[in-house]
Design a protein around this motif. Structure first.
Motif, PDB file in Angstrom:
ATOM      1  N   MET A 128      73.866  56.028 161.598  1.00 49.33           N
ATOM      2  CA  MET A 128      74.792  55.754 162.700  1.00 49.33           C
ATOM      3  C   MET A 128      76.182  55.362 162.188  1.00 49.33           C
ATOM      4  N   GLY A 129      76.331  55.270 160.864  1.00 48.10           N
ATOM      5  CA  GLY A 129      77.614  54.882 160.289  1.00 48.10           C
ATOM      6  C   GLY A 129      77.867  53.390 160.335  1.00 48.10           C
ATOM      7  N   GLU A 130      76.820  52.622 160.576  1.00 49.16           N
ATOM      8  CA  GLU A 130      76.951  51.167 160.649  1.00 49.16           C
ATOM      9  C   GLU A 130      76.501  50.556 159.315  1.00 49.16           C
ATOM     10  N   ASP A 131      77.322  50.807 158.296  1.00 49.17           N
ATOM     11  CA  ASP A 131      76.965  50.390 156.947  1.00 49.17           C
ATOM     12  C   ASP A 131      76.836  48.884 156.790  1.00 49.17           C
ATOM     13  N   PHE A 132      77.653  48.125 157.509  1.00 47.24           N
ATOM     14  CA  PHE A 132      77.572  46.667 157.411  1.00 47.24           C
ATOM     15  C   PHE A 132      76.187  46.189 157.846  1.00 47.24           C
ATOM     16  N   GLN A 133      75.697  46.730 158.973  1.00 46.02           N
ATOM     17  CA  GLN A 133      74.374  46.356 159.481  1.00 46.02           C
ATOM     18  C   GLN A 133      73.285  46.798 158.497  1.00 46.02           C
ATOM     19  N   ALA A 134      73.414  48.020 157.987  1.00 45.21           N
ATOM     20  CA  ALA A 134      72.429  48.541 157.042  1.00 45.21           C
ATOM     21  C   ALA A 134      72.393  47.682 155.787  1.00 45.21           C
ATOM     22  N   ASN A 135      73.566  47.325 155.296  1.00 44.84           N
ATOM     23  CA  ASN A 135      73.671  46.483 154.103  1.00 44.84           C
ATOM     24  C   ASN A 135      72.929  45.163 154.307  1.00 44.84           C
ATOM     25  N   THR A 164      60.846  40.405 151.470  1.00 40.83           N
ATOM     26  CA  THR A 164      59.534  41.053 151.514  1.00 40.83           C
ATOM     27  C   THR A 164      58.757  40.817 150.222  1.00 40.83           C
ATOM     28  N   SER A 165      57.454  40.763 150.363  1.00 39.43           N
ATOM     29  CA  SER A 165      56.595  40.604 149.184  1.00 39.43           C
ATOM     30  C   SER A 165      55.956  41.929 148.787  1.00 39.43           C
ATOM     31  N   TYR A 166      56.269  42.997 149.497  1.00 37.90           N
ATOM     32  CA  TYR A 166      55.706  44.316 149.197  1.00 37.90           C
ATOM     33  C   TYR A 166      56.633  45.053 148.236  1.00 37.90           C
ATOM     34  N   GLN A 167      56.160  45.220 147.004  1.00 40.58           N
ATOM     35  CA  GLN A 167      56.993  45.751 145.934  1.00 40.58           C
ATOM     36  C   GLN A 167      57.556  47.133 146.249  1.00 40.58           C
ATOM     37  N   ASP A 168      56.754  48.035 146.827  1.00 44.97           N
ATOM     38  CA  ASP A 168      57.252  49.382 147.112  1.00 44.97           C
ATOM     39  C   ASP A 168      58.375  49.349 148.152  1.00 44.97           C
ATOM     40  N   VAL A 169      58.239  48.505 149.154  1.00 44.08           N
ATOM     41  CA  VAL A 169      59.266  48.381 150.191  1.00 44.08           C
ATOM     42  C   VAL A 169      60.511  47.731 149.583  1.00 44.08           C
ATOM     43  N   LYS A 170      60.297  46.721 148.760  1.00 39.62           N
ATOM     44  CA  LYS A 170      61.419  46.032 148.109  1.00 39.62           C
ATOM     45  C   LYS A 170      62.211  47.000 147.225  1.00 39.62           C
ATOM     46  N   GLU A 171      61.496  47.818 146.441  1.00 34.35           N
ATOM     47  CA  GLU A 171      62.181  48.765 145.548  1.00 34.35           C
ATOM     48  C   GLU A 171      62.956  49.818 146.337  1.00 34.35           C
ATOM     49  N   GLU A 172      62.358  50.315 147.411  1.00 31.77           N
ATOM     50  CA  GLU A 172      63.051  51.305 148.242  1.00 31.77           C
ATOM     51  C   GLU A 172      64.292  50.696 148.883  1.00 31.77           C
ATOM     52  N   ALA A 173      64.168  49.480 149.380  1.00 32.98           N
ATOM     53  CA  ALA A 173      65.326  48.796 149.976  1.00 32.98           C
ATOM     54  C   ALA A 173      66.408  48.551 148.933  1.00 32.98           C
ATOM     55  N   GLN A 174      66.002  48.165 147.719  1.00 33.19           N
ATOM     56  CA  GLN A 174      66.967  47.920 146.641  1.00 33.19           C
ATOM     57  C   GLN A 174      67.728  49.201 146.300  1.00 33.19           C
ATOM     58  N   GLN A 175      67.012  50.327 146.208  1.00 34.34           N
ATOM     59  CA  GLN A 175      67.661  51.606 145.904  1.00 34.34           C
ATOM     60  C   GLN A 175      68.670  51.978 146.991  1.00 34.34           C
ATOM     61  N   LYS A 176      68.283  51.800 148.228  1.00 34.44           N
ATOM     62  CA  LYS A 176      69.173  52.154 149.330  1.00 34.44           C
ATOM     63  C   LYS A 176      70.356  51.194 149.411  1.00 34.44           C
TER      64      LYS A 176
END
Length: 159
Positions: free
Chosen positions: A92-99, A109-121
């Protein structure tokens, strides 16, 4: 019954993976309405993903929020829902919210796969902002000679 439910959910995900929303959507919807467990939570996630895939980002966010509210005990899928909300904000172009969303996931989060994906993004979002900030915007300029040059050009066209 649980084995049957698991098989039905597996089938719905198989349909989803080949973009057959006609067949997967009713299965997911049935799980959401009848199962207040992990199967319902995962199904709600996939329904939210389908909305994102169709480009209906705000509806996808609303669906993900429905997962967070309706299946709060399913922490893994709640984490995935927050990640999906962040993805929708990017689209949606709302980078501040996404950040903010990605940062919160990485922090909480304590879920490593979710944490890693969020970190990459999150890293990609930061890198894109740095690259954008480093671009120097140079306005287009048109140089016109002095007034004398302009008058000479006008005189030449009138002759």
């Amino acid at each position: 019954p649980e084995a049957s439910s698991e098989a039905s959910l597996f089938l719905a995900k198989a349909y989803y993976n080949v973009k057959d929303t006609t067949n997967c959507k009713p299965i997911f919807e049935k799980f959401v309405s009848e199962s207040k467990n992990i199967f319902g939570a995962e199904s709600q996630y996939y329904l939210a993903m389908m909305l994102k895939d169709k480009g209906v980002y705000q509806s996808s966010i609303d669906s993900a929020l429905g997962l967070i509210k309706g299946f709060a005990a399913e922490k893994y899928w709640v984490s995935k829902a927050f990640l999906l909300i962040g993805d929708n904000y990017v689209l949606m172009g709302e980078d501040f919210q996404a950040n903010a969303m990605y940062e919160s996931i990485v922090t909480h989060t304590s879920y490593q796969d979710v944490k890693e994906e969020a970190q990459q993004k999150w890293d990609a979002l930061i890198a894109a902002k740095i690259q954008l900030d480093s671009l120097e915007v140079v306005p287009d300029t048109l140089e016109i000679g002095g007034e004398e040059d302009l008058n000479n050009e006008i005189d030449e066209t009138n002759e």
